[in-house]
Design an enzyme around this catalytic site. Structure first.
Site, PDB file in Angstrom:
ATOM      1  N   GLU A 298      18.713 -43.527 -55.435  1.00 44.81           N
ATOM      2  CA  GLU A 298      17.971 -42.935 -54.132  1.00 44.81           C
ATOM      3  C   GLU A 298      17.183 -41.757 -54.534  1.00 44.81           C
ATOM      4  O   GLU A 298      16.887 -41.047 -53.521  1.00 44.81           O
ATOM      5  CB  GLU A 298      18.748 -42.611 -52.964  1.00 44.81           C
ATOM      6  CG  GLU A 298      19.536 -43.978 -52.597  1.00 44.81           C
ATOM      7  CD  GLU A 298      18.848 -45.102 -52.229  1.00 44.81           C
ATOM      8  OE1 GLU A 298      17.644 -44.965 -51.933  1.00 44.81           O
ATOM      9  OE2 GLU A 298      19.543 -46.183 -52.137  1.00 44.81           O
ATOM     10  N   GLY A 299      16.358 -41.869 -55.743  1.00 43.66           N
ATOM     11  CA  GLY A 299      15.662 -40.866 -56.396  1.00 43.66           C
ATOM     12  C   GLY A 299      16.601 -39.737 -57.016  1.00 43.66           C
ATOM     13  O   GLY A 299      17.483 -39.052 -56.542  1.00 43.66           O
TER      14      GLY A 299
END
Length: 589
Positions: free
Chosen positions: A440-441
């Site tokens: 998620e980053g």
């Protein structure tokens, strides 16, 4: 084998006393979330976690998932547990009532997510991803799409995924190659490959609704040319029944360090039928709804694994007899003292506890901001909540996962060599936690988002709001906490002024992670100051739960004395600039 019991008393302290959810009873969903209802929900969630999910944690890790003929079989017991989960209504806890959800506050969903992730992170990911996918459809879908896809997703009969990453591009989505060809009937033919797709294929639900980023033939280059499509595993007829298998298959499963109970898939789209979600070339706008929700959820995962690991470490430290405590025997009738008597073991345990309880307060506070953004009638309140949420999201995602990995490692350290052995379950917590700073980053990306975008957005309005909240406490709180908090806030001001006034792009990049950690420490300190103030008030009132409040006050003092001073180091690193980082030529590494 590890065990888990939800820390309900501390959770209810944050909800009822620190956040005072009763003050929001006039907002939709909160009127149904009275303290007794919330307590009942948490108790039932805790029972599900300890009796159903936690016993499957090691099973999922050791058995993993199996791929055969493009079908994935989950670990033994997962299907039955998922049925129990969905039949209990947990998949629709905070979802919109008009599509079958219960409409309860988002903050309550965060609490339940902490409980389920603590008990079995791999299992909890199935429902968590579905929740995010459903939110994206709520925000970007047509009325027909919402009516067709949301009820079965909210009921848990179907699950959802998001498909962003491709073999050649991860964070840099501008390089994305998957294609969407318009069809005569208004649908699109989707072709391409996606990797790292959690729960991309499994046997828990009737259908899987993939949200897929792809390019239309006329798409401009870069991120401005990306569209988002709904691509179900099985095509869906107008009446909601399932039709033929779509042209999407799981090509392989990744062999990975942890979260073995959740399949991480390579997904191949070969002319699969998809439906545009939102406007053409605006896919990232809709997808970011899901991604921001997922980033908060990942931060909670870091907190959750730390909480479960801490429980086991604290219990072990109280039972394991080894050596004598400095200053004299604590168990003179025994050949040795429990290791919890040793200062260094206490240091490790309190480091974990200060992070877990502070992170819980911060995450739940962020959950309230989500509710205010979506439910408060006053536009100014919604704006303020949205500003704070934007600032808190990268902090919670990055800091809580960095500290989650550190905390699970410390919990394992408390076991000594036994922590390295699979039998005790501690090494699984560390392996499972290690994904959280990555997906998620990555946390470096979160830090860059904070310093290059969130810090400057709306002329720095979000940070000003946050600083004002800290200043408000410092002007009225007890000097024991207000004075060091003011000093930490001054470090944040100095770092911010440097980044906004003097820092080059390279210096900004070099400072990003330290700036995020500095900001997070101030945010934690604010929560701990508020919790300590409440604890002092309850102790002055001669509360029957004096032990609970005394422990809260002790932990606050440990955080302030042992952890908050780290803001000085972060500031020094920020002001040091980028020279030493950039002095190396690439070939010298």
């Amino acid at each position: 084998m590890s065990t888990y019991q939800a820390p309900l008393r501390d959770m209810q302290f944050v909800l009822d006393e620190l956040l005072d959810l009763e003050q929001y009873r006039n907002l939709p969903g909160f009127s149904d979330a009275s303290p007794d209802v919330v307590a009942a929900i948490l108790q039932e969630s805790a029972r599900l976690a300890s009796e159903v999910l936690a016993p499957l944690n090691a099973v999922g890790d050791q058995h993993g998932c199996e791929l055969e003929d493009d079908k994935v079989r989950t670990a033994p017991g997962f299907r039955e547990a998922f049925r129990t989960y969905t039949e209990g209504g947990w998949s629709g806890l905070t979802a919109l009532p008009e599509y079958g959800g219960q409409g309860l506050p988002h903050v309550l969903g965060i609490v339940v997510r902490e409980i389920t992730s603590s008990a079995n992170m791999a299992f909890s990911m199935f429902a968590g991803l579905s929740h995010g996918a459903a939110n994206a459809i709520v925000n970007g879908g047509t009325e027909e799409q919402k009516a067709l896809f949301l009820p079965p997703m909210i009921a848990g009969r179907w699950t959802g995924t998001m498909n962003l990453t491709e073999p050649h591009c991860g964070t840099d989505l501008g390089l994305l190659r998957s294609r969407a060809q318009p069809q005569a009937d208004g649908s699109y033919s989707i072709s391409g490959s996606k990797i790292f797709i959690s729960a991309g294929e499994h046997d828990l639900a009737e259908n899987i609704v993939h949200l897929v980023l792809a390019r239309l033939p006329d798409a401009p280059a870069g991120v401005k040319g990306i569209s988002l499509f709904i691509v179900p595993k099985f095509l869906v007829k107008a009446d909601g029944s399932l039709g033929a298998r779509n042209g999407v298959r799981c090509g392989s499963l990744e062999e990975k360090m942890g979260i073995h109970g959740n399949p991480t898939c390579v997904m191949n789209y070969d002319g699969a039928t998809g439906y545009l979600l939102g406007e053409p070339h605006q896919g990232l706008r809709v997808m970011f709804v899901m991604m921001n929700s997922a980033r908060l959820a990942v931060g909670v995962q870091g907190l959750s694994l730390a909480s479960a690991a801490y429980q086991n470490a604290a219990r072990y430290a109280g039972e394991r007899m080894q050596g004598r405590a400095p200053g004299g025997a604590q168990a003179p009738d025994q050949p040795a003292d429990p290791i919890i008597a040793h200062p260094d073991v206490r240091r490790m345990l309190l480091t974990q506890r200060a992070f877990i309880e502070g992170g819980r307060a911060l995450a739940y506070w962020a959950g309230v901001q989500v509710d205010l953004v979506h439910k408060h009638p006053d536009a100014e309140v919604r704006e303020a909540a949205n500003d704070l949420l934007g600032l808190l999201t990268p902090m919670i995602k990055a800091y809580c996962t960095d500290k989650g990995v550190e905390s699970t490692s410390l919990a394992m350290q408390c076991f000594g060599g036994h922590g390295y052995i699979r039998e005790w379950g501690m090494e699984q917590y560390l392996r499972d936690a290690r994904i959280t700073p990555l997906y998620e980053g990555t946390n470096g990306v979160q830090a860059m988002d904070l310093v290059t975008r969130k810090l400057r957005l709306n002329d720095g309005r979000a940070l000003r709001r946050f600083i004002a909240l800290v200043e408000d406490f410092c002007s009225t709180g007890s000097s024991e906490f207000a004075t060091p908090l003011s000093q930490a806030l001054e470090h944040l001001r100095q770092a911010t002024e440097y980044l906004l006034a003097d820092a080059s792009p390279a210096e900004t990049g070099a400072a990003a992670v330290d700036y995020l950690h500095l900001t997070a420490l101030v945010a934690f300190a604010l929560q701990w100051a508020k919790m300590a103030t409440l604890a002092q008030q309850r102790l002055q009132q001669n509360s029957a739960e004096a032990d609970f409040y005394q422990a809260k006050l002790h932990t606050a003092r440990f955080f302030y004395q042992q952890q908050l001073p780290e803001t000085t180091v972060h500031l020094q690193r920020i002001l040091a600039g980028s020279e030493s980082l950039l002095a190396f030529a690439a070939e010298q590494f």
